[in-house]
Design an enzyme around this catalytic site. Structure first.
Site, mmCIF file in Angstrom:
data_model
loop_
_atom_site.group_PDB
_atom_site.id
_atom_site.type_symbol
_atom_site.label_atom_id
_atom_site.label_comp_id
_atom_site.label_asym_id
_atom_site.label_seq_id
_atom_site.Cartn_x
_atom_site.Cartn_y
_atom_site.Cartn_z
ATOM 1 N N GLY A 17 0.798 -1.254 -0.035
ATOM 2 C CA GLY A 17 -0.015 -0.041 0.033
ATOM 3 C C GLY A 17 0.898 1.158 0.114
ATOM 4 O O GLY A 17 1.775 1.266 0.692
ATOM 5 N N ARG A 79 0.378 -4.808 -4.885
ATOM 6 C CA ARG A 79 0.794 -5.857 -3.826
ATOM 7 C C ARG A 79 0.953 -7.132 -4.331
ATOM 8 O O ARG A 79 1.025 -8.376 -3.727
ATOM 9 C CB ARG A 79 -0.650 -5.961 -3.024
ATOM 10 N N GLY A 115 6.194 -2.537 3.333
ATOM 11 C CA GLY A 115 5.768 -2.918 4.614
ATOM 12 C C GLY A 115 5.799 -4.368 4.943
ATOM 13 O O GLY A 115 6.886 -4.812 4.272
ATOM 14 N N ASP A 140 0.325 1.386 9.341
ATOM 15 C CA ASP A 140 -0.035 0.742 10.178
ATOM 16 C C ASP A 140 1.126 0.559 11.311
ATOM 17 O O ASP A 140 0.814 0.275 12.702
ATOM 18 C CB ASP A 140 0.044 -0.900 9.710
ATOM 19 N N ARG A 175 -24.096 13.208 20.062
ATOM 20 C CA ARG A 175 -24.288 11.819 19.451
ATOM 21 C C ARG A 175 -23.057 10.886 20.008
ATOM 22 O O ARG A 175 -21.808 11.349 20.378
ATOM 23 C CB ARG A 175 -23.974 11.927 18.005
ATOM 24 N N MET A 182 -7.620 2.762 9.785
ATOM 25 C CA MET A 182 -6.776 1.313 9.246
ATOM 26 C C MET A 182 -6.060 0.648 10.077
ATOM 27 O O MET A 182 -5.703 1.389 11.298
ATOM 28 C CB MET A 182 -5.901 1.856 7.834
ATOM 29 N N GLY A 183 -5.765 -0.407 10.046
ATOM 30 C CA GLY A 183 -5.030 -1.347 10.891
ATOM 31 C C GLY A 183 -5.879 -2.693 11.259
ATOM 32 O O GLY A 183 -6.706 -2.694 12.012
ATOM 33 N N GLN A 304 -6.185 8.438 4.915
ATOM 34 C CA GLN A 304 -5.056 8.104 5.943
ATOM 35 C C GLN A 304 -3.842 7.791 5.026
ATOM 36 O O GLN A 304 -2.886 8.083 5.826
ATOM 37 C CB GLN A 304 -5.417 7.077 6.787
HETATM 38 O O1 F6P Z 1 -0.981 -0.647 3.850
HETATM 39 C C1 F6P Z 1 -1.590 -0.666 4.989
HETATM 40 C C2 F6P Z 1 -2.925 -0.556 4.838
HETATM 41 O O2 F6P Z 1 -3.299 0.664 4.648
HETATM 42 C C3 F6P Z 1 -3.675 -1.338 6.031
HETATM 43 O O3 F6P Z 1 -4.003 -0.239 7.013
HETATM 44 C C4 F6P Z 1 -5.184 -1.391 5.269
HETATM 45 O O4 F6P Z 1 -5.785 -2.147 6.054
HETATM 46 C C5 F6P Z 1 -4.625 -2.048 3.834
HETATM 47 O O5 F6P Z 1 -3.584 -1.457 3.913
HETATM 48 C C6 F6P Z 1 -5.868 -1.590 3.017
HETATM 49 O O6 F6P Z 1 -5.231 -1.982 1.785
HETATM 50 P P1 F6P Z 1 -5.580 -1.573 0.099
HETATM 51 O O7 F6P Z 1 -5.288 -0.336 -0.162
HETATM 52 O O8 F6P Z 1 -5.068 -2.811 -0.384
HETATM 53 O O9 F6P Z 1 -7.268 -1.786 0.302
#
Ligand code: F6P
Length: 378
Positions: A17, A79, A115, A140, A175, A182-183, A304
């Site tokens: 990513g 990826r 990563g 992450d 509310r 993410m994570g 993010q």
């Molecule tokens: O690169 C890490 C990350 O941003 C994670 O936090 C997240 O779960 C994932 O990649 C999302 O991946 P993609 O962009 O392939 O949907």
């Protein structure tokens, strides 16, 4: 760790990513590699796929100018894994083609900025005979062996700003606002942005939560006159029940004797994973019904990972990048360049690949958060 002769021809790619700070790292490596170290740098497009198809970008000085502050990566990313690459409708092991491209360009070393997955792929290429060096990047922050990874600080800043902004609207409407960050496996981003933004509840994958405890803490707040709550949830956070279910399914998969039973168990796990994609939506709805307080969900998603890197990420990427060029000039390969305090350490890829740096249960930030009243769903 190999110490060889001075290197001349270096390849570079970004994989996994994207995140802010990749271009700053490419620039740091490129400028230092060219001058003072007199190395030629060649970029490969779209991660390991660029090596397979020999798709390159000559990293001339002009390409390295004006990119320090840009998000994304001028090299593109993917990826794709060298040993399992979708090619013409099939999944193939393309390690051989990668080795050929490396040799065709007379490379002395290959730099992979990535990563956790990239560290594993880099180790595979090392085992195939290539000189590889990696740099850690991921929002992450879950790469083993480094204090911090490129992209994390920017993502924490973006998520914190979101939490700040959500506070005023949550207060105005009385509310609950659930914010998904993410994570999947690691809760660093949720924890840091949650603490920095003063979230009332933080749910992370490392701490299975009990929703009734979360609801109790929100009701306690309401009784104390605080009729809004901010709940920061990492995308991989799981309830105690779901963790139990996953463990049961994994045990069934491991115990399965026949191929059919193994396949069935894998499909059940996949289904659970699919259902988990809507986890924060269900959590928001259940919190509303448990507390009687109107609730809304905000998913920050790829926001993010986009945009300009923070000053801290530019500094980290520049320092890691220039240090990488320096180490290569000394012939050091087979390592990830880790950030350690104000300094750096080359860590053998074997010590990094396949490992994850998760939030430890005794991390001081968890303790600080608890002391300011943050609930972790337990
Ligand atoms: O690169 C890490 C990350 O941003 C994670 O936090 C997240 O779960 C994932 O990649 C999302 O991946 P993609 O962009 O392939 O949907």
């Amino acid at each position: 760790m190999n110490r060889g002769n001075m290197f001349k021809h270096i390849g570079i790619l970004t994989s996994g990513g994207d995140c802010p700070g990749l271009n700053a790292a490419i620039r740091g490596i490129g400028k230092a590699a060219r001058d003072p170290f007199k190395m030629e740098l060649i970029g490969f497009r779209d991660g390991f796929r660029g090596l397979v198809h020999d798709r390159t970008i000559p990293l001339e000085p002009a390409m390295l100018s004006g990119i320090l502050t840009n998000g994304g990566t001028i090299l593109g990313t993917s990826r794709d894994k060298p040993h399992q690459m979708p090619i013409g409708g099939e999944i193939r092991d393309m390690t051989g083609s990668i080795v050929e491209t490396y040799k065709r360009h007379h490379l002395d070393a290959l730099i992979c900025i990535g990563g956790g997955g990239t560290q594993k792929n880099a180790l595979r290429l090392k085992e195939a005979g290539l000189n590889v060096v990696t740099l850690p990047k991921t929002i992450d922050n879950d790469i083993m062996g480094t204090d911090v990874s490129i992209g994390f600080d920017t993502a924490v800043g973006i998520a914190t700003e979101a939490v700040d902004r959500l506070h005023s609207t949550a207060t105005s409407h009385n509310r609950i606002i659930v914010v998904e960050v993410m994570g999947h496996r690691a809760g660093w981003l949720a924890l840091c942005a949650g603490v920095a933004g003063g979230a009332d509840v933080i749910l992370i994958p490392e701490i299975p939560y009990d929703l009734s405890r979360v609801a109790d803490s929100i009701r306690d707040r309401a009784r104390a006159g605080k009729h809004f709550s901010i709940v920061v949830v990492a995308e991989g956070a799981m309830s105690v029940e779901d963790v139990g279910l996953v463990q049961k399914m994994l045990a069934e998969k491991n115990a399965a004797k026949s191929k059919t039973d193994k396949k069935k168990a894998s499909e059940q796990l996949k289904e659970l994973h699919q259902r988990h994609l809507e986890h924060t939506l269900r959590l928001t709805e259940r919190l509303e019904s448990l507390t009687g307080q109107e609730s809304r969900l905000t998913i920050l998603g790829h926001l993010q990972r986009g945009g300009t890197p923070s000053a801290a990420d530019r500094l980290l990427a520049t320092r890691l990048g220039t240090h990488c060029a320096e180490l290569l000039s000394q012939g050091v390969t087979g390592v990830m360049i880790a950030a350690r305090g104000d300094s750096f350490a080359p860590v053998p890829l074997e010590e990094v690949a396949g490992k994850k740096n998760l939030v430890p249960p005794d991390h001081p930030l968890l303790q600080s958060a608890r002391l300011v009243g943050t609930n972790f769903g337990m």
